[in-house]
Design a protein around this motif. Structure first.
Motif, short mmCIF file in Angstrom:
data_model
loop_
_atom_site.label_atom_id
_atom_site.label_comp_id
_atom_site.label_asym_id
_atom_site.label_seq_id
_atom_site.Cartn_x
_atom_site.Cartn_y
_atom_site.Cartn_z
N ASP A 158 14.09 9.53 9.23
CA ASP A 158 13.10 8.52 8.84
C ASP A 158 13.66 7.59 7.75
O ASP A 158 13.41 6.39 7.77
CB ASP A 158 11.82 9.17 8.33
N SER A 159 14.43 8.14 6.81
CA SER A 159 14.97 7.30 5.74
C SER A 159 15.97 6.28 6.30
O SER A 159 16.01 5.13 5.84
CB SER A 159 15.63 8.16 4.65
N PHE A 160 16.76 6.68 7.29
CA PHE A 160 17.69 5.74 7.90
C PHE A 160 16.92 4.65 8.65
O PHE A 160 17.27 3.47 8.59
CB PHE A 160 18.66 6.45 8.84
N ILE A 161 15.86 5.03 9.36
CA ILE A 161 15.05 4.04 10.08
C ILE A 161 14.49 3.01 9.09
O ILE A 161 14.55 1.81 9.34
CB ILE A 161 13.90 4.72 10.86
N LYS A 162 13.97 3.47 7.96
CA LYS A 162 13.42 2.55 6.96
C LYS A 162 14.50 1.61 6.43
O LYS A 162 14.25 0.41 6.26
CB LYS A 162 12.79 3.33 5.80
N ARG A 163 15.71 2.13 6.19
CA ARG A 163 16.80 1.29 5.70
C ARG A 163 17.19 0.24 6.74
O ARG A 163 17.39 -0.92 6.40
CB ARG A 163 18.03 2.14 5.32
N PHE A 164 17.31 0.63 8.00
CA PHE A 164 17.75 -0.38 8.97
C PHE A 164 16.65 -1.37 9.30
O PHE A 164 16.93 -2.54 9.58
CB PHE A 164 18.44 0.22 10.20
N VAL A 165 15.37 -0.98 9.23
CA VAL A 165 14.30 -1.95 9.44
C VAL A 165 14.31 -2.99 8.31
O VAL A 165 14.18 -4.19 8.56
CB VAL A 165 12.92 -1.26 9.58
N THR A 166 14.50 -2.54 7.09
CA THR A 166 14.62 -3.47 5.96
C THR A 166 15.81 -4.40 6.17
O THR A 166 15.71 -5.62 5.96
CB THR A 166 14.78 -2.69 4.64
N HIS A 167 16.93 -3.84 6.60
CA HIS A 167 18.13 -4.63 6.89
C HIS A 167 17.82 -5.69 7.94
O HIS A 167 18.23 -6.85 7.81
CB HIS A 167 19.25 -3.71 7.37
N LEU A 168 17.09 -5.32 8.98
CA LEU A 168 16.78 -6.26 10.06
C LEU A 168 16.01 -7.46 9.54
O LEU A 168 16.29 -8.60 9.91
CB LEU A 168 15.97 -5.58 11.16
N PHE A 169 15.02 -7.22 8.68
CA PHE A 169 14.21 -8.32 8.18
C PHE A 169 15.01 -9.22 7.25
O PHE A 169 14.90 -10.44 7.31
CB PHE A 169 12.93 -7.80 7.51
N PHE A 170 15.88 -8.63 6.40
CA PHE A 170 16.71 -9.46 5.54
C PHE A 170 17.74 -10.24 6.35
O PHE A 170 17.97 -11.41 6.11
CB PHE A 170 17.41 -8.62 4.46
N PHE A 171 18.34 -9.59 7.34
CA PHE A 171 19.34 -10.28 8.16
C PHE A 171 18.69 -11.40 8.97
O PHE A 171 19.23 -12.49 9.09
CB PHE A 171 20.06 -9.30 9.10
N ARG A 172 17.51 -11.14 9.50
CA ARG A 172 16.80 -12.17 10.27
C ARG A 172 16.48 -13.37 9.36
O ARG A 172 16.69 -14.52 9.75
CB ARG A 172 15.52 -11.60 10.87
N ALA A 173 15.98 -13.11 8.17
CA ALA A 173 15.65 -14.19 7.24
C ALA A 173 16.92 -14.94 6.82
O ALA A 173 16.94 -16.17 6.76
CB ALA A 173 14.94 -13.63 6.01
N PHE A 174 18.00 -14.23 6.55
CA PHE A 174 19.26 -14.85 6.15
C PHE A 174 19.82 -15.71 7.27
O PHE A 174 20.25 -16.83 7.07
CB PHE A 174 20.28 -13.77 5.75
N SER A 175 19.79 -15.19 8.51
CA SER A 175 20.36 -15.93 9.64
C SER A 175 19.54 -17.17 9.99
O SER A 175 20.06 -18.11 10.57
CB SER A 175 20.51 -15.02 10.86
N LYS A 176 18.27 -17.19 9.61
CA LYS A 176 17.44 -18.37 9.86
C LYS A 176 17.46 -19.31 8.67
O LYS A 176 16.74 -20.31 8.65
CB LYS A 176 15.99 -17.95 10.15
N GLY A 177 18.25 -18.99 7.63
CA GLY A 177 18.36 -19.85 6.47
C GLY A 177 17.23 -19.69 5.49
O GLY A 177 17.10 -20.48 4.55
N LEU A 178 16.39 -18.67 5.66
CA LEU A 178 15.29 -18.47 4.73
C LEU A 178 15.77 -17.84 3.42
O LEU A 178 15.14 -17.99 2.39
CB LEU A 178 14.22 -17.57 5.37
N LEU A 179 16.88 -17.12 3.48
CA LEU A 179 17.51 -16.57 2.29
C LEU A 179 18.88 -17.21 2.15
O LEU A 179 19.58 -17.40 3.13
CB LEU A 179 17.68 -15.05 2.41
N LYS A 180 19.27 -17.51 0.96
CA LYS A 180 20.58 -18.11 0.72
C LYS A 180 21.53 -17.05 0.18
O LYS A 180 21.14 -16.21 -0.62
CB LYS A 180 20.49 -19.27 -0.29
N LYS A 181 22.76 -17.12 0.64
CA LYS A 181 23.79 -16.18 0.19
C LYS A 181 24.12 -16.47 -1.26
O LYS A 181 24.34 -17.61 -1.66
CB LYS A 181 25.05 -16.31 1.06
N LYS A 182 24.16 -15.42 -2.09
CA LYS A 182 24.50 -15.57 -3.49
C LYS A 182 26.02 -15.64 -3.62
O LYS A 182 26.74 -14.89 -2.99
CB LYS A 182 23.96 -14.42 -4.32
N ASP A 183 26.49 -16.57 -4.43
CA ASP A 183 27.95 -16.71 -4.64
C ASP A 183 28.46 -15.71 -5.64
O ASP A 183 27.84 -15.21 -6.46
CB ASP A 183 28.30 -18.13 -5.10
#
Length: 183
Positions: A158-183
């Protein structure tokens, strides 16, 4: 999409895994975005490579036990994620993560790779690790240990599932330009 192997290294807790993923995705699905669809494809010797590629070409997420099917990342759409579950004592991110990273950067694949390890399904391997006779790293160098570890089915915690679901939402937001990569 969840790719279920038909022989060795299959996902043991698949019904629970599917339900947990659906629940977490529904909880995080905000702003009226398109709902996630979780489907399972079981390996078949009768399925041609072209049919398999066609199945994954729209899969924005592919969750699979470690194996040949991780190459399907090449055929997933841009901004997709491959989640690979390694058997107990066969999790070698220093090797597999490097290969995936090099492959993606070499051919400029805007894809995400997320890996995790399974819990033990072998009393022998668990006992040997408990007695400090082997470690994950040493098991990877010992042919017999590596052989037995690769035969195991995988379980997703369950803990791995929670981590990868969080990853999916951050990656989706990042790939759509909703989050900017920090330098």
């Amino acid at each position: 999409m969840i790719y279920q192997r038909d022989k060795r290294r299959s996902i043991e807790n698949l019904p629970k895994l599917i339900q947990t993923i659906k629940t977490l995705l529904d909880e995080q699905n905000i702003n009226g975005t398109k709902p996630w669809v979780v489907e399972t494809v079981t390996h078949s010797e009768l399925r041609s490579p072209c049919e398999l590629v066609n199945l994954v070409r729209h899969a924005t997420v592919l969750l699979t036990p470690h194996g040949f099917q991780s190459i399907l990342l090449l055929f997933q759409p841009p901004a997709s994620t491959l989640i690979e579950i390694h058997p107990y004592m066969y999790y070698m991110p220093f090797y597999f993560g490097t290969v995936q990273s090099d492959l993606r950067s070499h051919i400029n694949l805007p894809r995400s790779y997320f890996a995790g390890k399974s819990q033990s399904h072998s009393a022998l391997l668990s006992a040997l690790q408990f007695m400090n006779i082997i470690t994950e790293r040493s098991c990877g160098r010992l042919p017999l240990c590596r052989y037995f570890s690769r035969l195991q089915n995988v379980t997703v915690s369950d803990s791995f599932i929670k981590r990868f679901v969080t990853h999916l939402f951050f990656f989706r937001a990042f790939s759509k330009g909703l989050l900017k990569k920090k330098d």
